[in-house]
Design a protein around this motif. Structure first.
Motif, PDB file in Angstrom:
ATOM      1  N   ASP A  28     -10.827  35.922  26.171  1.00 44.29           N
ATOM      2  CA  ASP A  28      -9.816  36.696  25.429  1.00 44.29           C
ATOM      3  C   ASP A  28      -9.145  35.835  24.366  1.00 44.29           C
ATOM      4  OD1 ASP A  28     -10.300  38.891  27.056  1.00 44.29           O
ATOM      5  OD2 ASP A  28      -8.392  38.750  28.149  1.00 44.29           O
ATOM      6  N   ILE A  29      -8.827  34.604  24.718  1.00 45.91           N
ATOM      7  CA  ILE A  29      -8.160  33.692  23.778  1.00 45.91           C
ATOM      8  C   ILE A  29      -9.063  33.417  22.578  1.00 45.91           C
ATOM      9  CG2 ILE A  29      -7.357  31.313  23.466  1.00 45.91           C
ATOM     10  CD1 ILE A  29      -6.377  31.492  26.459  1.00 45.91           C
ATOM     11  N   ALA A  30     -10.304  33.041  22.838  1.00 42.50           N
ATOM     12  CA  ALA A  30     -11.230  32.707  21.747  1.00 42.50           C
ATOM     13  C   ALA A  30     -11.496  33.917  20.855  1.00 42.50           C
ATOM     14  CB  ALA A  30     -12.540  32.164  22.313  1.00 42.50           C
ATOM     15  N   ILE A  31     -11.788  35.047  21.454  1.00 43.03           N
ATOM     16  CA  ILE A  31     -12.102  36.251  20.679  1.00 43.03           C
ATOM     17  C   ILE A  31     -10.856  36.792  19.993  1.00 43.03           C
ATOM     18  CG2 ILE A  31     -12.858  38.661  20.854  1.00 43.03           C
ATOM     19  CD1 ILE A  31     -14.775  37.673  23.106  1.00 43.03           C
ATOM     20  N   GLY A  32      -9.744  36.827  20.721  1.00 43.02           N
ATOM     21  CA  GLY A  32      -8.495  37.359  20.164  1.00 43.02           C
ATOM     22  C   GLY A  32      -8.019  36.591  18.945  1.00 43.02           C
ATOM     23  N   TYR A  33      -8.137  35.290  18.990  1.00 44.90           N
ATOM     24  CA  TYR A  33      -7.724  34.459  17.849  1.00 44.90           C
ATOM     25  C   TYR A  33      -8.594  34.762  16.626  1.00 44.90           C
ATOM     26  CZ  TYR A  33      -6.875  30.383  14.949  1.00 44.90           C
ATOM     27  OH  TYR A  33      -6.581  29.558  13.890  1.00 44.90           O
ATOM     28  N   HIS A  34      -9.886  34.793  16.814  1.00 44.19           N
ATOM     29  CA  HIS A  34     -10.794  35.006  15.683  1.00 44.19           C
ATOM     30  C   HIS A  34     -10.741  36.441  15.158  1.00 44.19           C
ATOM     31  CE1 HIS A  34     -12.309  30.996  15.567  1.00 44.19           C
ATOM     32  NE2 HIS A  34     -12.478  31.025  16.863  1.00 44.19           N
ATOM     33  N   THR A  35     -10.438  37.393  16.012  1.00 45.27           N
ATOM     34  CA  THR A  35     -10.312  38.784  15.593  1.00 45.27           C
ATOM     35  C   THR A  35      -9.166  38.961  14.598  1.00 45.27           C
ATOM     36  OG1 THR A  35     -11.203  39.566  17.690  1.00 45.27           O
ATOM     37  CG2 THR A  35      -9.886  41.136  16.446  1.00 45.27           C
ATOM     38  N   GLU A  36      -8.152  38.147  14.711  1.00 48.46           N
ATOM     39  CA  GLU A  36      -6.961  38.254  13.858  1.00 48.46           C
ATOM     40  C   GLU A  36      -7.033  37.356  12.623  1.00 48.46           C
ATOM     41  OE1 GLU A  36      -4.963  40.596  14.347  1.00 48.46           O
ATOM     42  OE2 GLU A  36      -5.416  41.118  16.422  1.00 48.46           O
ATOM     43  N   GLY A  59       6.543  27.639  32.269  1.00 44.85           N
ATOM     44  CA  GLY A  59       7.222  28.900  32.541  1.00 44.85           C
ATOM     45  C   GLY A  59       7.406  29.793  31.326  1.00 44.85           C
ATOM     46  N   LEU A  60       6.351  29.930  30.530  1.00 45.66           N
ATOM     47  CA  LEU A  60       6.443  30.757  29.323  1.00 45.66           C
ATOM     48  C   LEU A  60       5.894  32.168  29.523  1.00 45.66           C
ATOM     49  CD1 LEU A  60       5.370  28.103  26.669  1.00 45.66           C
ATOM     50  CD2 LEU A  60       7.669  28.942  27.131  1.00 45.66           C
ATOM     51  N   GLY A  61       5.631  32.562  30.710  1.00 41.39           N
ATOM     52  CA  GLY A  61       5.136  33.919  30.943  1.00 41.39           C
ATOM     53  C   GLY A  61       4.000  33.981  31.935  1.00 41.39           C
ATOM     54  N   GLY A  62       2.961  33.233  31.664  1.00 39.46           N
ATOM     55  CA  GLY A  62       1.838  33.163  32.591  1.00 39.46           C
ATOM     56  C   GLY A  62       1.006  34.428  32.679  1.00 39.46           C
ATOM     57  N   GLN A  63       0.096  34.414  33.619  1.00 41.55           N
ATOM     58  CA  GLN A  63      -0.887  35.475  33.815  1.00 41.55           C
ATOM     59  C   GLN A  63      -0.238  36.830  34.076  1.00 41.55           C
ATOM     60  OE1 GLN A  63      -4.259  35.054  33.606  1.00 41.55           O
ATOM     61  NE2 GLN A  63      -4.606  37.205  34.024  1.00 41.55           N
ATOM     62  N   SER A  64       0.801  36.873  34.882  1.00 41.28           N
ATOM     63  CA  SER A  64       1.393  38.168  35.244  1.00 41.28           C
ATOM     64  C   SER A  64       1.983  38.877  34.025  1.00 41.28           C
ATOM     65  CB  SER A  64       2.433  38.012  36.352  1.00 41.28           C
ATOM     66  OG  SER A  64       3.471  37.156  35.928  1.00 41.28           O
ATOM     67  N   LEU A  65       2.660  38.147  33.147  1.00 33.74           N
ATOM     68  CA  LEU A  65       3.190  38.768  31.926  1.00 33.74           C
ATOM     69  C   LEU A  65       2.057  39.237  31.031  1.00 33.74           C
ATOM     70  CD1 LEU A  65       5.472  39.588  30.029  1.00 33.74           C
ATOM     71  CD2 LEU A  65       5.485  37.239  29.141  1.00 33.74           C
ATOM     72  N   TYR A  66       1.007  38.452  30.916  1.00 31.51           N
ATOM     73  CA  TYR A  66      -0.162  38.828  30.113  1.00 31.51           C
ATOM     74  C   TYR A  66      -0.737  40.159  30.618  1.00 31.51           C
ATOM     75  CZ  TYR A  66      -4.759  38.389  27.855  1.00 31.51           C
ATOM     76  OH  TYR A  66      -5.893  38.612  27.118  1.00 31.51           O
ATOM     77  N   GLU A  67      -0.860  40.282  31.925  1.00 35.15           N
ATOM     78  CA  GLU A  67      -1.373  41.524  32.504  1.00 35.15           C
ATOM     79  C   GLU A  67      -0.394  42.673  32.309  1.00 35.15           C
ATOM     80  OE1 GLU A  67      -2.444  40.478  36.519  1.00 35.15           O
ATOM     81  OE2 GLU A  67      -4.185  39.336  35.840  1.00 35.15           O
ATOM     82  N   ASP A  68       0.915  42.397  32.447  1.00 34.87           N
ATOM     83  CA  ASP A  68       1.934  43.432  32.224  1.00 34.87           C
ATOM     84  C   ASP A  68       1.890  43.972  30.795  1.00 34.87           C
ATOM     85  OD1 ASP A  68       2.791  43.148  34.834  1.00 34.87           O
ATOM     86  OD2 ASP A  68       4.595  41.989  34.318  1.00 34.87           O
ATOM     87  N   ASP A  70      -0.715  44.570  29.147  1.00 34.67           N
ATOM     88  CA  ASP A  70      -2.015  45.224  29.007  1.00 34.67           C
ATOM     89  C   ASP A  70      -3.052  44.315  28.346  1.00 34.67           C
ATOM     90  OD1 ASP A  70      -3.646  47.435  29.560  1.00 34.67           O
ATOM     91  OD2 ASP A  70      -3.348  48.268  27.546  1.00 34.67           O
ATOM     92  N   LEU A  71      -2.993  43.026  28.687  1.00 38.45           N
ATOM     93  CA  LEU A  71      -3.943  42.032  28.177  1.00 38.45           C
ATOM     94  C   LEU A  71      -3.941  41.960  26.651  1.00 38.45           C
ATOM     95  CD1 LEU A  71      -6.941  42.754  30.589  1.00 38.45           C
ATOM     96  CD2 LEU A  71      -5.031  41.181  30.935  1.00 38.45           C
ATOM     97  N   LEU A  73      -3.139  39.951  23.736  1.00 37.88           N
ATOM     98  CA  LEU A  73      -2.873  38.543  23.455  1.00 37.88           C
ATOM     99  C   LEU A  73      -1.825  38.350  22.358  1.00 37.88           C
ATOM    100  CD1 LEU A  73      -3.731  35.666  24.289  1.00 37.88           C
ATOM    101  CD2 LEU A  73      -5.428  35.757  22.455  1.00 37.88           C
ATOM    102  N   VAL A  74      -1.809  39.222  21.364  1.00 41.04           N
ATOM    103  CA  VAL A  74      -0.842  39.106  20.272  1.00 41.04           C
ATOM    104  C   VAL A  74       0.576  39.383  20.778  1.00 41.04           C
ATOM    105  CG1 VAL A  74      -0.130  40.048  18.033  1.00 41.04           C
ATOM    106  CG2 VAL A  74      -2.553  39.603  18.494  1.00 41.04           C
ATOM    107  N   LYS A  75       0.740  40.467  21.538  1.00 40.93           N
ATOM    108  CA  LYS A  75       2.062  40.771  22.116  1.00 40.93           C
ATOM    109  C   LYS A  75       2.506  39.649  23.044  1.00 40.93           C
ATOM    110  CE  LYS A  75       2.338  45.713  22.475  1.00 40.93           C
ATOM    111  NZ  LYS A  75       2.262  46.851  23.375  1.00 40.93           N
ATOM    112  N   TYR A  76       1.573  39.203  23.869  1.00 40.16           N
ATOM    113  CA  TYR A  76       1.863  38.137  24.817  1.00 40.16           C
ATOM    114  C   TYR A  76       2.276  36.861  24.079  1.00 40.16           C
ATOM    115  CZ  TYR A  76       1.148  34.554  28.356  1.00 40.16           C
ATOM    116  OH  TYR A  76       1.326  33.489  29.195  1.00 40.16           O
ATOM    117  N   GLY A  77       1.532  36.504  23.047  1.00 38.44           N
ATOM    118  CA  GLY A  77       1.875  35.323  22.256  1.00 38.44           C
ATOM    119  C   GLY A  77       3.254  35.440  21.630  1.00 38.44           C
TER     120      GLY A  77
END
Length: 131
Positions: A28-36, A59-68, A70-71, A73-77
């Motif tokens: 997701d990280i690799a594809i998401g970065y290049h998609t943008e 403690g910047l969010g982690g996996q659970s926030l990423y899943e919350d 909806d995966l 990556l831009v919102k999460y970032g």
């Protein structure tokens, strides 16, 4: 920074270990970065998402926030960036740490040339040692 084979990032004057997330999140990280690529602000947030997923100890969010989120990556970032800024980090420091995380993630997904060459030659006959 690579320290004795362990990847770390510096945030707020302290070193934190990089913990690679699961394969799906790394992809997701690799594809998401290049998609943008044509949207620099969104690409920057995707890059910072790598920091949040790779450095759970900060403690910047982690996996659970990423899943919350909806995966997404831009919102999460964006959330990671806001959290890091609220903790007093400077933008340059955040981007530098995120870039290190992104590089480590991509290195884990895409083999380097020497590894590819070695794998490509796995059928070559090796000479038996002379006895």
């Amino acid at each position: 920074m690579i320290d004795n084979g362990h990847s770390t990032v510096s945030l707020g004057g302290k070193d934190y270990p990089i913990t690679l997330p699961a394969f799906a999140e790394r992809e997701d990280i690799a594809i998401g970065y290049h998609t943008e690529a044509k949207r620099p602000r969104r690409q920057s947030r995707a890059l910072i998402g790598a920091l949040g997923l790779c450095v759970p100890a900060f403690g910047l969010g982690g996996q659970s926030l990423y899943e919350d989120l909806d995966l997404d990556l831009v919102k999460y970032g964006g959330r990671v960036y806001s959290s890091a800024m609220a903790q007093g980090l400077k933008r340059e420091e955040i981007i530098a740490a995120a870039t290190i995380c992104f590089t480590v993630v991509c290195s884990s997904l895409f083999p380097r040339e020497a590894e590819v060459d070695e794998a490509a030659n796995f059928t070559d006959q090796k000479e038996a040692p002379q006895t």
